[in-house]
Design a protein around this motif. Structure first.
Motif, PDB file in Angstrom:
ATOM      1  N   VAL A  22      44.755  41.691  44.761  1.00  0.00           N
ATOM      2  CA  VAL A  22      44.818  42.875  43.889  1.00  0.00           C
ATOM      3  C   VAL A  22      43.579  43.721  44.198  1.00  0.00           C
ATOM      4  CG1 VAL A  22      44.887  43.686  41.500  1.00  0.00           C
ATOM      5  CG2 VAL A  22      45.959  41.490  42.109  1.00  0.00           C
ATOM      6  N   TYR A  23      43.814  44.962  44.603  1.00  0.00           N
ATOM      7  CA  TYR A  23      42.701  45.850  44.987  1.00  0.00           C
ATOM      8  C   TYR A  23      42.392  46.832  43.860  1.00  0.00           C
ATOM      9  CZ  TYR A  23      40.557  49.985  47.031  1.00  0.00           C
ATOM     10  OH  TYR A  23      39.746  51.067  47.263  1.00  0.00           O
ATOM     11  N   LEU A  24      41.108  46.927  43.548  1.00  0.00           N
ATOM     12  CA  LEU A  24      40.652  47.877  42.523  1.00  0.00           C
ATOM     13  C   LEU A  24      39.596  48.755  43.189  1.00  0.00           C
ATOM     14  CD1 LEU A  24      40.083  44.816  40.390  1.00  0.00           C
ATOM     15  CD2 LEU A  24      41.630  46.575  39.555  1.00  0.00           C
ATOM     16  N   PRO A  25      39.834  50.058  43.353  1.00  0.00           N
ATOM     17  CA  PRO A  25      38.838  50.895  44.034  1.00  0.00           C
ATOM     18  C   PRO A  25      37.466  50.821  43.359  1.00  0.00           C
ATOM     19  CG  PRO A  25      40.865  52.126  43.641  1.00  0.00           C
ATOM     20  CD  PRO A  25      41.019  50.822  42.936  1.00  0.00           C
ATOM     21  N   PRO A  33      39.001  41.890  35.270  1.00  0.00           N
ATOM     22  CA  PRO A  33      40.453  41.838  35.480  1.00  0.00           C
ATOM     23  C   PRO A  33      40.932  40.460  35.920  1.00  0.00           C
ATOM     24  CG  PRO A  33      39.376  43.115  37.227  1.00  0.00           C
ATOM     25  CD  PRO A  33      38.354  42.858  36.170  1.00  0.00           C
ATOM     26  N   ALA A  34      40.097  39.736  36.658  1.00  0.00           N
ATOM     27  CA  ALA A  34      40.518  38.408  37.131  1.00  0.00           C
ATOM     28  C   ALA A  34      40.674  37.449  35.944  1.00  0.00           C
ATOM     29  CB  ALA A  34      39.525  37.863  38.144  1.00  0.00           C
ATOM     30  N   LYS A  35      39.725  37.510  34.997  1.00  0.00           N
ATOM     31  CA  LYS A  35      39.831  36.611  33.832  1.00  0.00           C
ATOM     32  C   LYS A  35      40.990  37.026  32.940  1.00  0.00           C
ATOM     33  CE  LYS A  35      35.410  36.571  32.603  1.00  0.00           C
ATOM     34  NZ  LYS A  35      34.249  36.248  31.782  1.00  0.00           N
ATOM     35  N   ASP A  36      41.206  38.338  32.784  1.00  0.00           N
ATOM     36  CA  ASP A  36      42.360  38.800  31.983  1.00  0.00           C
ATOM     37  C   ASP A  36      43.653  38.270  32.593  1.00  0.00           C
ATOM     38  OD1 ASP A  36      40.763  40.172  30.284  1.00  0.00           O
ATOM     39  OD2 ASP A  36      41.163  42.168  31.129  1.00  0.00           O
ATOM     40  N   THR A  46      44.960  33.930  43.305  1.00  0.00           N
ATOM     41  CA  THR A  46      45.043  35.393  43.189  1.00  0.00           C
ATOM     42  C   THR A  46      43.633  35.979  43.288  1.00  0.00           C
ATOM     43  OG1 THR A  46      46.935  35.110  41.714  1.00  0.00           O
ATOM     44  CG2 THR A  46      45.917  37.296  41.772  1.00  0.00           C
ATOM     45  N   VAL A  47      43.493  36.979  44.144  1.00  0.00           N
ATOM     46  CA  VAL A  47      42.173  37.553  44.425  1.00  0.00           C
ATOM     47  C   VAL A  47      42.104  38.986  43.899  1.00  0.00           C
ATOM     48  CG1 VAL A  47      40.644  38.306  46.302  1.00  0.00           C
ATOM     49  CG2 VAL A  47      41.856  36.140  46.486  1.00  0.00           C
ATOM     50  N   PHE A  48      40.979  39.326  43.288  1.00  0.00           N
ATOM     51  CA  PHE A  48      40.712  40.696  42.836  1.00  0.00           C
ATOM     52  C   PHE A  48      39.512  41.195  43.628  1.00  0.00           C
ATOM     53  CE2 PHE A  48      43.521  40.981  39.195  1.00  0.00           C
ATOM     54  CZ  PHE A  48      43.909  39.653  39.081  1.00  0.00           C
TER      55      PHE A  48
END
Ligand code: BTN
Length: 266
Positions: A22-25, A33-36, A46-48
């Motif tokens: 999951v990409y977040l600019p 977001p990873a903990k959510d 799953t990678v952020f």
């Protein structure tokens, strides 16, 4: 724009860690977001990843700073089926993975681990990590490992100690080569996948602890450990399978589960 999904081409296990990216600019911290997502049931691996953290978190509530677009900053959801007592081994697996990746893929020499999980090159920090966890009784429900690797920052972009000595380094400074971030992410995911899968097995955990100790540059050194209950100095003599460091000081031997270690000058 960085094509983060291309990291998947470098995975040795396409269904393992890194199968979903999951990409977040931009984000305050990839841990959020990873903990959510982990709380909502995100799958193991799953990678952020981001190019810019506005409030990156370090250990012991410190800030983690980077230059946008230069470094690897990501958080990964991990769900190894382990007892909470094996958490230190999971932390050692993370540190060992980064060391293997820096040596074998990025070509960095002289990599060492500083207890508990800083990755150094000749006393300069090249990677830091944190691990937030949630338990279900005595079992680990999930861990979110946040890893920051200094990749393409130049010497001038590195933080300094008060006396002006640089306190951190990067893959670029160590090798003279600019790293391609998605490739590096994929290669690191592969190392994480291999090491994290060992944590669930007794003999795998023993191997990880042994490799961690072999790579640990804190052992055998005169150190000062800074803890919430005060400081203690002595020689670091062992690391237990519970993750504690044993320090022999003038007033005897003590073990510490947590704290910041300061290495005495070599
Ligand atoms: C430390 O050495 O103090 C730990 C640094 C951990 C930094 C990483 S960068 C990606 C993830 N998101 C954060 O906010 N922190 C970790």
């Amino acid at each position: 724009m960085i094509d983060w999904q291309s990291a998947k081409k470098f995975l040795s296990n396409p269904e393992g860690i890194g199968a979903k990216i999951v990409y977040l600019p931009e984000t305050p911290s990839t841990q959020i977001p990873a903990k959510d997502a982990a709380r909502r049931g995100a799958a193991h691996g799953t990678v952020f990843v981001t190019e810019h953290q506005t409030a990156g978190r370090g250990r012991r509530d410190r800030r983690w700073q980077s230059v946008p677009g230069r470094d690897l900053m990501f958080s990964v959801v991990l769900r190894p089926d382990i007892d909470m007592s094996r958490l230190p081994i999971l932390n050692f697996a993370l540190a060992v993975s980064v060391a293997r990746f820096l040596e074998h893929f990025a070509g960095v020499r002289g990599v060492g681990l500083k207890w508990p999980n800083d990755v150094l090159v000749m006393e300069k920090k090249i990677c830091g990590m944190i691990c937030d966890v949630s338990a279900c009784g005595k079992r680990l429900a999930f861990a979110v490992a946040g890893i920051g690797v200094n990749v393409n920052r130049t010497a001038g972009e590195m933080p300094r100690f008060e006396e002006g000595r640089r306190e951190a380094t990067s893959i670029l400074i160590e090798t003279g080569h600019k790293g391609k971030l998605p490739e590096l992410l994929g290669a690191l995911m592969s190392e994480l996948d291999t090491a994290v899968s060992l944590v669930c097995r007794e003999e795998g955990s023993a191997l990880l602890l042994e490799e961690y100790k072999n790579r640990c540059v804190t052992l055998g050194r005169h150190v000062e450990i800074v803890t919430d209950d005060g400081n203690f100095s002595g020689t670091a003599v062992d690391i237990t399978e519970q993750g504690a460091i044993r320090i022999d000081g003038p007033s005897g031997s003590r073990s510490f589960d947590a704290g910041d270690v300061v290495h005495a000058a070599l």
